[in-house]
Design a protein around this motif. Structure first.
Motif, PDB file in Angstrom:
ATOM      1  N   GLY A  17       0.814  -1.204   0.000  1.00  0.00           N
ATOM      2  CA  GLY A  17       0.000   0.000   0.000  1.00  0.00           C
ATOM      3  C   GLY A  17       0.850   1.257   0.000  1.00  0.00           C
ATOM      4  N   VAL A  18       0.254   2.330  -0.435  1.00  0.00           N
ATOM      5  CA  VAL A  18       0.933   3.617  -0.496  1.00  0.00           C
ATOM      6  C   VAL A  18       1.418   4.038   0.891  1.00  0.00           C
ATOM      7  CG1 VAL A  18       0.556   6.077  -0.943  1.00  0.00           C
ATOM      8  CG2 VAL A  18      -0.268   4.374  -2.566  1.00  0.00           C
ATOM      9  N   ASP A  19       0.613   3.853   1.911  1.00  0.00           N
ATOM     10  CA  ASP A  19       1.008   4.264   3.260  1.00  0.00           C
ATOM     11  C   ASP A  19       2.254   3.511   3.725  1.00  0.00           C
ATOM     12  OD1 ASP A  19      -1.044   6.114   3.447  1.00  0.00           O
ATOM     13  OD2 ASP A  19      -2.430   4.711   4.413  1.00  0.00           O
ATOM     14  N   ARG A  20       2.336   2.249   3.377  1.00  0.00           N
ATOM     15  CA  ARG A  20       3.505   1.448   3.754  1.00  0.00           C
ATOM     16  C   ARG A  20       4.770   1.958   3.055  1.00  0.00           C
ATOM     17  NH1 ARG A  20       3.767  -4.408   2.109  1.00  0.00           N
ATOM     18  NH2 ARG A  20       5.882  -4.746   2.749  1.00  0.00           N
ATOM     19  N   ILE A  21       4.643   2.281   1.783  1.00  0.00           N
ATOM     20  CA  ILE A  21       5.779   2.826   1.029  1.00  0.00           C
ATOM     21  C   ILE A  21       6.220   4.151   1.650  1.00  0.00           C
ATOM     22  CG2 ILE A  21       6.497   3.805  -1.196  1.00  0.00           C
ATOM     23  CD1 ILE A  21       4.485   1.796  -2.499  1.00  0.00           C
ATOM     24  N   LEU A  22       5.248   5.013   1.900  1.00  0.00           N
ATOM     25  CA  LEU A  22       5.567   6.338   2.432  1.00  0.00           C
ATOM     26  C   LEU A  22       6.239   6.241   3.800  1.00  0.00           C
ATOM     27  CD1 LEU A  22       2.353   8.264   1.349  1.00  0.00           C
ATOM     28  CD2 LEU A  22       4.633   8.346   0.294  1.00  0.00           C
ATOM     29  N   ALA A  23       5.765   5.339   4.642  1.00  0.00           N
ATOM     30  CA  ALA A  23       6.374   5.165   5.971  1.00  0.00           C
ATOM     31  C   ALA A  23       7.820   4.682   5.838  1.00  0.00           C
ATOM     32  CB  ALA A  23       5.551   4.187   6.803  1.00  0.00           C
ATOM     33  N   ALA A  24       8.040   3.699   4.976  1.00  0.00           N
ATOM     34  CA  ALA A  24       9.391   3.161   4.806  1.00  0.00           C
ATOM     35  C   ALA A  24      10.335   4.180   4.165  1.00  0.00           C
ATOM     36  CB  ALA A  24       9.343   1.884   3.973  1.00  0.00           C
TER      37      ALA A  24
END
Length: 181
Positions: A17-24
């Motif tokens: 998900g986009v949120d996972r990418i952004l967090a990483a």
């Protein structure tokens, strides 16, 4: 981009998900949408970059393996072995992406076909340099060998697949007709 590329290849597009990418990546949604506009656009860019990097690495390793054109062809399987054993092997990003999506998504199939054409062109150049007559046909057989080996390694994780691939490569090269010198 590097984080998205790694996650899409390792975990799959739907699972990332986009949120996972952004967090990483320690990035904001604003950054993502300003640079790419959507997750689909990010996927497109990540796959294009993955393909460019994979093809550049594969082709340079094959070309550096030997000066002799026949030995370059024989280097295909050892180069695949290096990829498999190199710590970042998730199979072919394009086959994986098409497999996990609706088959009717033309943009994804188009990206995969673009990658396949570039790989085929490189293999055709190797075949031509080695003096084979049916360059496109043999190049397609070699592409099937590369893709099939990658898929089988991804599914089985069995390094013995590489020995079978090497024997298959030798058999292909032995039966195809070469242009008289």
């Amino acid at each position: 981009m590097a984080v998205a590329r790694e996650m899409f290849c390792r975990d799959g597009i739907h699972a990332t998900g986009v949120d996972r990418i952004l967090a990483a990546a320690n990035a904001s949604k604003m950054t993502l949408y300003t640079r790419f506009g959507s997750k689909e656009a990010l996927v497109r860019a990540a796959l294009r970059q993955e393909g460019e990097i994979w093809r550049a690495t594969f082709s340079s390793k094959v070309m550096e393996a030997a000066e002799d054109p026949m030995e370059r062809l024989r280097a295909i399987v050892p180069v695949l072995s290096g990829w498999f054993n190199g710590g970042r092997f998730y199979g072919c990003a394009f086959i994986n992406a098409v497999a996990e999506h609706t088959k009717g998504e033309p943009w994804l199939r188009e990206l995969a076909a673009e990658h396949q054409r570039a790989c085929l062109d490189f293999l055709e150049g190797l075949v031509r340099d080695a003096g084979y007559a049916a360059t496109r046909d043999l190049a397609r057989q070699l592409l099937l060998l590369v893709d099939g080996t990658a898929a089988e390694l991804m599914v089985s994780g069995d390094e013995g697949v590489l020995r079978i691939a090497a024997r298959t490569l030798d058999a292909l090269l032995a039966v195809e007709e070469r242009v008289p010198a």
